[in-house]
Design a protein around this motif. Sequence first.
Motif, short mmCIF file in Angstrom:
data_model
loop_
_atom_site.label_atom_id
_atom_site.label_comp_id
_atom_site.label_asym_id
_atom_site.label_seq_id
_atom_site.Cartn_x
_atom_site.Cartn_y
_atom_site.Cartn_z
N VAL A 1 0.83 -1.20 0.00
CA VAL A 1 0.00 0.00 0.00
C VAL A 1 0.87 1.26 0.00
O VAL A 1 0.61 2.21 -0.74
N ARG A 2 1.91 1.26 0.79
CA ARG A 2 2.74 2.45 0.91
C ARG A 2 3.57 2.72 -0.34
O ARG A 2 3.67 3.85 -0.81
N VAL A 3 4.18 1.68 -0.87
CA VAL A 3 5.16 1.85 -1.96
C VAL A 3 4.54 1.65 -3.33
O VAL A 3 4.89 2.32 -4.30
N GLY A 4 3.57 0.73 -3.42
CA GLY A 4 3.00 0.41 -4.72
C GLY A 4 3.91 -0.52 -5.50
O GLY A 4 4.92 -0.07 -6.05
N PRO A 5 3.64 -1.84 -5.53
CA PRO A 5 4.53 -2.78 -6.23
C PRO A 5 4.58 -2.48 -7.72
O PRO A 5 3.60 -2.03 -8.31
N TYR A 6 5.73 -2.76 -8.32
CA TYR A 6 5.92 -2.42 -9.73
C TYR A 6 6.84 -3.45 -10.37
O TYR A 6 7.97 -3.17 -10.74
N GLY A 7 6.34 -4.68 -10.48
CA GLY A 7 7.14 -5.74 -11.08
C GLY A 7 7.27 -5.56 -12.59
O GLY A 7 6.36 -5.07 -13.25
N VAL A 8 8.42 -5.97 -13.12
CA VAL A 8 8.71 -5.82 -14.55
C VAL A 8 9.07 -7.18 -15.14
O VAL A 8 9.81 -7.96 -14.54
N MET A 9 8.50 -7.46 -16.30
CA MET A 9 8.86 -8.67 -17.06
C MET A 9 9.36 -8.24 -18.44
O MET A 9 8.75 -7.38 -19.08
N PRO A 10 10.48 -8.79 -18.89
CA PRO A 10 11.02 -8.39 -20.20
C PRO A 10 10.07 -8.71 -21.35
O PRO A 10 9.23 -9.63 -21.25
N ALA A 11 10.20 -7.97 -22.43
CA ALA A 11 9.46 -8.27 -23.66
C ALA A 11 10.30 -9.26 -24.46
O ALA A 11 11.20 -8.88 -25.21
N TRP A 12 10.01 -10.55 -24.28
CA TRP A 12 10.85 -11.56 -24.91
C TRP A 12 10.75 -11.54 -26.43
O TRP A 12 11.65 -12.02 -27.12
N GLY A 13 9.68 -10.97 -26.95
CA GLY A 13 9.56 -10.88 -28.40
C GLY A 13 10.57 -9.94 -29.02
O GLY A 13 10.80 -9.97 -30.23
N MET A 14 11.21 -9.10 -28.20
CA MET A 14 12.23 -8.19 -28.70
C MET A 14 13.63 -8.69 -28.39
O MET A 14 14.61 -7.99 -28.60
N ASN A 15 13.71 -9.92 -27.88
CA ASN A 15 15.00 -10.55 -27.62
C ASN A 15 15.44 -11.32 -28.85
O ASN A 15 14.66 -12.09 -29.42
N GLU A 16 16.67 -11.15 -29.27
CA GLU A 16 17.14 -11.78 -30.50
C GLU A 16 17.14 -13.30 -30.43
O GLU A 16 17.18 -13.98 -31.46
#
Length: 288
Positions: A252-267
């Motif tokens: 509640v205080r910080v606000g979670p902000y998880g990130v996952m890579p865009a694997w479609g842009m990985n060579e």
Amino acid sequence: MSKDDHNKVNTTGHEWDGIEEYNNPLPRWWVWIFYATIIWGIGYSIAYPAWPLVKSATPGLLGFSTRANVAADIETFEAMNGEVEAQLASADLTTLADNPDVYNYAIQSGRATFATYCSQCHGSGAAGAVGYPNLLDNDWLWGGDIEEIAFTIRHGVRNTEDEDNARFSEMPAFGDDYLTDDEITNVVAYVRSLAGLENEHGDVAEGAVVFEDNCASCHMEDGTGDRAQGAPNLTDAIWLFGSSPEQVEQSVRVGPYGVMPAWGMNENFDDAKINAVAAYVHQLGGGE
């Protein structure tokens, strides 16, 4: 001169506190083997890669290369799998299971790809961890059917590589002058009560008012969430960032902000590999 004197081994002439060192020569067979290994080592270093240089190594007269052998093996297997890879890349994921050969190949390929690129976050068994979703249950933000899974793999979540298409939601950091400490304590108590958890601190009734004013627009008035916009269900027992009072308050205080890579842009990812991972994840049991 006695017989023993004729058979006596000469010494090196060294003596330490009465202890003499015998001068026993090495067996001739051992000496010749030693010389042979020296000759063999010289020949090997001439014929094969051996001595390291600044950026490479001496190539050797035979031009042997383990890297080239591995590359050749990879090309061979890619050629063997070329047809099924092409079918997998263009497959309709909703009917992929109807083609056993392509589907089975997709599962095995997806398993290997998952172990290489995805297990670091989601775990080797895909059960996830705090902050990393469990892929074995039926709680899927943004949808858990095979096509939605493939979209999430391709475009990722809250990343900067594919900002136009990445799954995106953002929870405000309510501790940054949005809510008072008492309001946060109360809303934490209310949110935990939605999942049937007991609270030692906070007023649940007051928290319900705070929730309605600040949280219901995303998590819905009953707390069941809206996965289309990435707002999780707060009434079940599945808590991505933990369900303890301290963990919920942190969210509640910080606000979670998880990130996952865009694997479609990985060579290293093409359409076939994305579809394979989607098929593998979907069949683990949690996919819809």
